[in-house]
Motif scaffolding. Structure first.
Motif, mmCIF file in Angstrom:
data_model
loop_
_atom_site.group_PDB
_atom_site.id
_atom_site.type_symbol
_atom_site.label_atom_id
_atom_site.label_comp_id
_atom_site.label_asym_id
_atom_site.label_seq_id
_atom_site.Cartn_x
_atom_site.Cartn_y
_atom_site.Cartn_z
ATOM 1 N N LEU A 291 9.947 15.325 6.533
ATOM 2 C CA LEU A 291 9.254 16.076 7.772
ATOM 3 C C LEU A 291 10.460 16.346 8.561
ATOM 4 O O LEU A 291 10.916 17.070 9.713
ATOM 5 N N ARG A 292 11.568 16.075 8.368
ATOM 6 C CA ARG A 292 13.522 16.422 8.466
ATOM 7 C C ARG A 292 13.747 17.276 8.100
ATOM 8 O O ARG A 292 13.850 18.562 8.767
ATOM 9 N N GLU A 293 13.340 17.773 7.444
ATOM 10 C CA GLU A 293 13.419 19.334 5.978
ATOM 11 C C GLU A 293 13.045 20.184 7.332
ATOM 12 O O GLU A 293 13.591 21.661 6.086
ATOM 13 N N GLN A 294 11.422 19.785 7.326
ATOM 14 C CA GLN A 294 10.827 20.613 8.342
ATOM 15 C C GLN A 294 11.063 21.112 9.258
ATOM 16 O O GLN A 294 10.703 21.924 10.338
ATOM 17 N N GLY A 295 12.399 20.076 10.041
ATOM 18 C CA GLY A 295 12.541 20.463 11.438
ATOM 19 C C GLY A 295 11.962 19.640 12.301
ATOM 20 O O GLY A 295 12.526 19.941 13.794
ATOM 21 N N ALA A 296 11.783 18.756 12.539
ATOM 22 C CA ALA A 296 10.654 17.396 12.935
ATOM 23 C C ALA A 296 11.808 16.803 12.994
ATOM 24 O O ALA A 296 13.011 16.239 13.326
ATOM 25 N N THR A 297 11.361 15.724 14.908
ATOM 26 C CA THR A 297 12.393 15.405 15.239
ATOM 27 C C THR A 297 11.939 13.464 15.662
ATOM 28 O O THR A 297 10.832 13.477 15.248
ATOM 29 N N VAL A 298 12.264 12.468 14.241
ATOM 30 C CA VAL A 298 11.505 11.973 13.592
ATOM 31 C C VAL A 298 12.316 10.858 13.613
ATOM 32 O O VAL A 298 13.725 10.585 13.891
ATOM 33 N N GLU A 299 11.837 9.652 14.728
ATOM 34 C CA GLU A 299 12.643 8.021 14.781
ATOM 35 C C GLU A 299 12.200 6.759 13.331
ATOM 36 O O GLU A 299 10.624 6.704 13.700
ATOM 37 N N PHE A 300 12.678 6.745 12.673
ATOM 38 C CA PHE A 300 12.164 5.874 11.181
ATOM 39 C C PHE A 300 12.525 4.181 11.496
ATOM 40 O O PHE A 300 13.664 3.977 11.933
ATOM 41 N N THR A 301 11.787 3.327 11.629
ATOM 42 C CA THR A 301 11.976 1.621 12.105
ATOM 43 C C THR A 301 11.006 1.297 10.495
ATOM 44 O O THR A 301 9.741 0.951 10.940
ATOM 45 N N VAL A 302 12.172 0.384 10.314
ATOM 46 C CA VAL A 302 11.518 -0.352 9.251
ATOM 47 C C VAL A 302 11.955 -1.727 9.206
ATOM 48 O O VAL A 302 12.583 -2.429 10.020
ATOM 49 N N LEU A 303 10.646 -2.088 8.638
ATOM 50 C CA LEU A 303 10.563 -4.125 9.329
ATOM 51 C C LEU A 303 10.653 -4.428 7.452
ATOM 52 O O LEU A 303 9.295 -4.667 6.941
ATOM 53 N N PRO A 304 11.838 -5.187 8.079
ATOM 54 C CA PRO A 304 12.281 -6.106 6.516
ATOM 55 C C PRO A 304 11.157 -6.659 6.375
ATOM 56 O O PRO A 304 11.237 -6.999 4.558
ATOM 57 N N ASP A 305 11.002 -7.659 7.371
ATOM 58 C CA ASP A 305 9.957 -9.188 6.476
ATOM 59 C C ASP A 305 8.195 -8.560 6.678
ATOM 60 O O ASP A 305 7.172 -9.188 6.348
ATOM 61 N N GLY A 306 7.723 -6.997 7.364
ATOM 62 C CA GLY A 306 6.185 -6.232 7.627
ATOM 63 C C GLY A 306 5.671 -5.956 6.080
ATOM 64 O O GLY A 306 6.209 -5.500 5.516
ATOM 65 N N ASP A 307 4.459 -6.385 6.582
ATOM 66 C CA ASP A 307 4.014 -6.013 5.190
ATOM 67 C C ASP A 307 2.815 -5.223 5.680
ATOM 68 O O ASP A 307 3.881 -4.231 6.191
ATOM 69 N N HIS A 308 2.115 -4.425 5.245
ATOM 70 C CA HIS A 308 1.269 -3.559 5.968
ATOM 71 C C HIS A 308 0.713 -3.389 7.072
ATOM 72 O O HIS A 308 0.289 -2.228 7.923
ATOM 73 N N PHE A 309 0.231 -4.792 7.786
ATOM 74 C CA PHE A 309 -0.358 -5.420 8.429
ATOM 75 C C PHE A 309 0.727 -5.336 9.895
ATOM 76 O O PHE A 309 0.803 -7.202 9.734
ATOM 77 N N ASN B 166 0.758 -1.121 -0.131
ATOM 78 C CA ASN B 166 -0.145 0.064 0.247
ATOM 79 C C ASN B 166 1.175 1.063 0.361
ATOM 80 O O ASN B 166 0.601 2.692 -0.297
ATOM 81 N N LEU B 167 2.379 0.824 0.457
ATOM 82 C CA LEU B 167 3.391 2.336 0.382
ATOM 83 C C LEU B 167 4.163 1.791 0.964
ATOM 84 O O LEU B 167 4.912 0.916 0.940
ATOM 85 N N SER B 168 5.051 2.485 -0.756
ATOM 86 C CA SER B 168 6.275 2.093 -1.022
ATOM 87 C C SER B 168 7.438 1.958 0.379
ATOM 88 O O SER B 168 7.166 3.475 0.246
ATOM 89 N N LEU B 169 8.594 1.418 -0.111
ATOM 90 C CA LEU B 169 9.482 2.478 1.130
ATOM 91 C C LEU B 169 9.821 3.155 0.426
ATOM 92 O O LEU B 169 10.419 4.323 1.516
ATOM 93 N N GLU B 170 10.282 3.607 -0.417
ATOM 94 C CA GLU B 170 10.624 4.716 -1.260
ATOM 95 C C GLU B 170 10.242 5.700 -0.522
ATOM 96 O O GLU B 170 10.428 7.065 -0.281
ATOM 97 N N ASP B 171 8.660 5.786 -0.695
ATOM 98 C CA ASP B 171 7.106 6.471 -0.959
ATOM 99 C C ASP B 171 7.893 7.523 1.097
ATOM 100 O O ASP B 171 7.736 8.835 1.752
ATOM 101 N N ALA B 172 7.701 6.249 1.998
ATOM 102 C CA ALA B 172 8.287 6.486 3.322
ATOM 103 C C ALA B 172 9.401 6.797 3.387
ATOM 104 O O ALA B 172 9.614 8.253 4.475
ATOM 105 N N GLU B 173 10.484 6.555 3.232
ATOM 106 C CA GLU B 173 11.517 7.355 3.499
ATOM 107 C C GLU B 173 11.637 8.873 2.625
ATOM 108 O O GLU B 173 12.049 9.723 3.696
#
Length: 222
Positions: A177-195, A164-171
C-alpha cells in the motif's frame, strides 16, 4: 446513546442496519462512520452486532461526535455482493441526516475489512478515511485500484498472534500500500489474536482520529 434498529429496502432484498445520530452541535454536519462486520456476525438479528467491537462501543456511549451506520448481511453473503446496497444506504442517509458527505469513514473487521478495501478502492472519492482491523487486502484488487487509495488516510490494526492472518502477511500488504502512495498507520497488538475489535475501536486515540477535521474526501463520486 442506544443505537436504533432499522432496515433499508433494496432490489437485492432488505438490508438491516444499526444507526446512531451524532451528538448535537448547532446543526453543523457531522462525520459518519460506516462499519462492516465480520463473517461470524452475518445473519438476520442485529443484536448479534451489539455484542462486541465498534457497535457495542457506540451503543454503550452516552454520545459521540459522529453518525454511526452498521448494516448486516445475510449468511453466505459478502460485502462485495452488497456493495451497491451499502452505497445506496449511505446516499439515503446523507440526504436525510445532517451528515457531512466529505467526512465518511469506512471501517471494518475481518470479512468486513476485506469489504472495506474493495468498496473504498472502487469508490475512493467517497471516503475520507479507512479503518482496517484483522483483515487482508483482497488479492482480487488490481494495482491501479490500490493506487486509488493514496488519498485516503488508512489505519490498519493487526494482532501479532492472529492465526487467520500472519503478521508477515500484514506487513507485506502495508508495504504494498505504501509503495502505491497510500498514507498508512500500522498498529500491531503484540498479544492480540484475531478478535481485537473491542480493544481497537474503544481506543481514545482512534476515536479522535475518526472525527479529525483533516479527513476530507478529495472528490465526491456522482
Amino acid at each position: 446513546m442506544p443505537v436504533e434498529h432499522r432496515s433499508y429496502n433494496t432490489s437485492n432484498g432488505s438490508l438491516p442496519y444499526l444507526f446512531s445520530s451524532a451528538s448535537a452541535n448547532s446543526n453543523k454536519p457531522a462525520p459518519v462512520v460506516v462499519f462492516l462486520h465480520g463473517g461470524r456476525d452475518r445473519g438476520t438479528d442485529l443484536n448479534i452486532l451489539l455484542k462486541w467491537g465498534l457497535p457495542r462501543f457506540v451503543d454503550l456511549s452516552a454520545s459521540l461526535p459522529y453518525f454511526f451506520v452498521a448494516p448486516q448481511i445475510a449468511p453466505e453473503q459478502t460485502w462485495v455482493e452488497r456493495e451497491s446496497d451499502v452505497l445506496a444506504l449511505l446516499d439515503e442517509l446523507i440526504a436525510s441526516e445532517a451528515i457531512d458527505p466529505l467526512q465518511v469513514i469506512l471501517a471494518g473487521f475481518s470479512l468486513g475489512t476485506a469489504g472495506a478495501w474493495h468498496i473504498a478502492s472502487v469508490n475512493p472519492g467517497r471516503f475520507a478515511g479507512l479503518v482496517a482491523v484483522s483483515g487482508r487486502v483482497p488479492k482480487t484488487l488490481e494495482p491501479n485500484q490500490l493506487t486509488a487509495l493514496k488519498n485516503i488516510p488508512i489505519q490498519i490494526f493487526q494482532g501479532a498472534q492472529d492465526k487467520n492472518l500472519s503478521l508477515e502477511d500484514a506487513e507485506n500488504f502495508v508495504k504494498t500500500l505504501r509503495e502505491q502512495g497510500a498514507t498508512v498507520e500500522f498498529t500491531v497488538l503484540p498479544d492480540g489474536d484475531h478478535f481485537i475489535a473491542d480493544t481497537v475501536y474503544s481506543d481514545p486515540t482512534l476515536q479522535q482520529w475518526l472525527v479529525s477535521p483533516n479527513h476530507q474526501a478529495k472528490v465526491l463520486s456522482n
